[in-house]
Design a protein around this motif. Sequence first.
Motif, PDB file in Angstrom:
ATOM      1  N   GLU A  56     -39.740  11.380 -18.818  1.00  0.00           N
ATOM      2  CA  GLU A  56     -38.871  11.149 -18.052  1.00  0.00           C
ATOM      3  C   GLU A  56     -38.773  11.760 -16.847  1.00  0.00           C
ATOM      4  N   GLN A  99     -33.278  13.228 -15.358  1.00  0.00           N
ATOM      5  CA  GLN A  99     -32.976  13.009 -16.898  1.00  0.00           C
ATOM      6  C   GLN A  99     -33.291  14.267 -17.816  1.00  0.00           C
ATOM      7  N   LEU A 100     -34.454  14.748 -17.465  1.00  0.00           N
ATOM      8  CA  LEU A 100     -34.679  16.218 -17.968  1.00  0.00           C
ATOM      9  C   LEU A 100     -33.594  17.222 -17.812  1.00  0.00           C
ATOM     10  N   ARG A 101     -33.005  17.131 -16.776  1.00  0.00           N
ATOM     11  CA  ARG A 101     -31.886  18.143 -16.245  1.00  0.00           C
ATOM     12  C   ARG A 101     -30.807  17.760 -16.969  1.00  0.00           C
ATOM     13  N   ARG A 102     -30.417  16.375 -17.161  1.00  0.00           N
ATOM     14  CA  ARG A 102     -29.117  15.943 -18.089  1.00  0.00           C
ATOM     15  C   ARG A 102     -29.473  16.268 -19.686  1.00  0.00           C
ATOM     16  N   ASN A 103     -30.634  16.236 -20.158  1.00  0.00           N
ATOM     17  CA  ASN A 103     -30.975  16.660 -21.458  1.00  0.00           C
ATOM     18  C   ASN A 103     -30.597  18.200 -21.646  1.00  0.00           C
ATOM     19  N   VAL A 104     -30.650  18.841 -20.691  1.00  0.00           N
ATOM     20  CA  VAL A 104     -30.304  20.351 -20.801  1.00  0.00           C
ATOM     21  C   VAL A 104     -28.826  20.571 -20.688  1.00  0.00           C
ATOM     22  N   SER A 148     -25.153  20.128 -21.553  1.00  0.00           N
ATOM     23  CA  SER A 148     -24.295  19.601 -22.321  1.00  0.00           C
ATOM     24  C   SER A 148     -23.190  19.652 -21.606  1.00  0.00           C
TER      25      SER A 148
END
Length: 276
Positions: free
Chosen positions: A227, A231-236, A238
């Motif tokens: 990713e 996207q990795l930032r969005r994964n973290v 919430s």
Amino acid sequence: MAPHLPPLLLVGCGQMGGALFSAWEQNGLAPSVVIDRHREAVPGAHSLVRSIDDIPKRFSPDVVILAVKPQNAAATITELATKRPDLLANGPVIISVMAGCTTRSLAGAFADTPAGSSPAIVRAMPNTPSAVGRGMTGLFAGTNVSAEQKALCDTLLGAVGATVWMDEEDQINILTAISGSGPAYVFLLAELLEQAAVGQGLSRDVARLLARKTITGAGELLDRMPEDAAQLRRNVTSPGGTTAEAISILNAPDNWPASVPEAVAAAIRRARELAA
């Protein structure tokens, strides 16, 4: 280990030159020569000399790496071409890791010598993570550089990390602002995170551990995952959570969205001034 890297002449063995040489030595470097006035020793079958005058007479390198201070580049080239023109006779590729020295200025310095040579010159910009084998090196080939010599440069600089070739030399200035100066930006973030943690009541040792392990772990995750960073930032992050609250501050228009491009532009501007 059987040598699979050809003999080279390393002129200058400071922090960057030393990191490169250490990686090459560990990857099967043929007997080579290092010129440095401060280093105490080099391993294996390699030779350490204090000046160009002391280079063994029969030594013939496939590569010459110029890793001296940029202000000493012209004098070093003149001395090399004048005192030991035989070292250039077989057409070694010249790799410069000197910030601000363009291939044109280096070619001009060689042309101004009695030999008047026009060697194959490659400009390389490695960054400090090269010292731990996680470097990022930008490369630009001047005129007279063959495909075989480019491949050799890839092999040498690939020993300390990833490599990328620039289509235009000015792109080296952009790379300098991103990957060359970039580690300092990351270190600054670690410094600020540590200070913030101490300000909130944690001990210095715990704050440092948290900041460093968070940044190195996130970097490793970024390197391994397919990713992109967004996207990795969005994964973290919430929705409505603690991370989102912090990101809303950092992502305010006058904060990171404005300051990071401004900082990169300032670094590029300075790189171009130094190369002028």
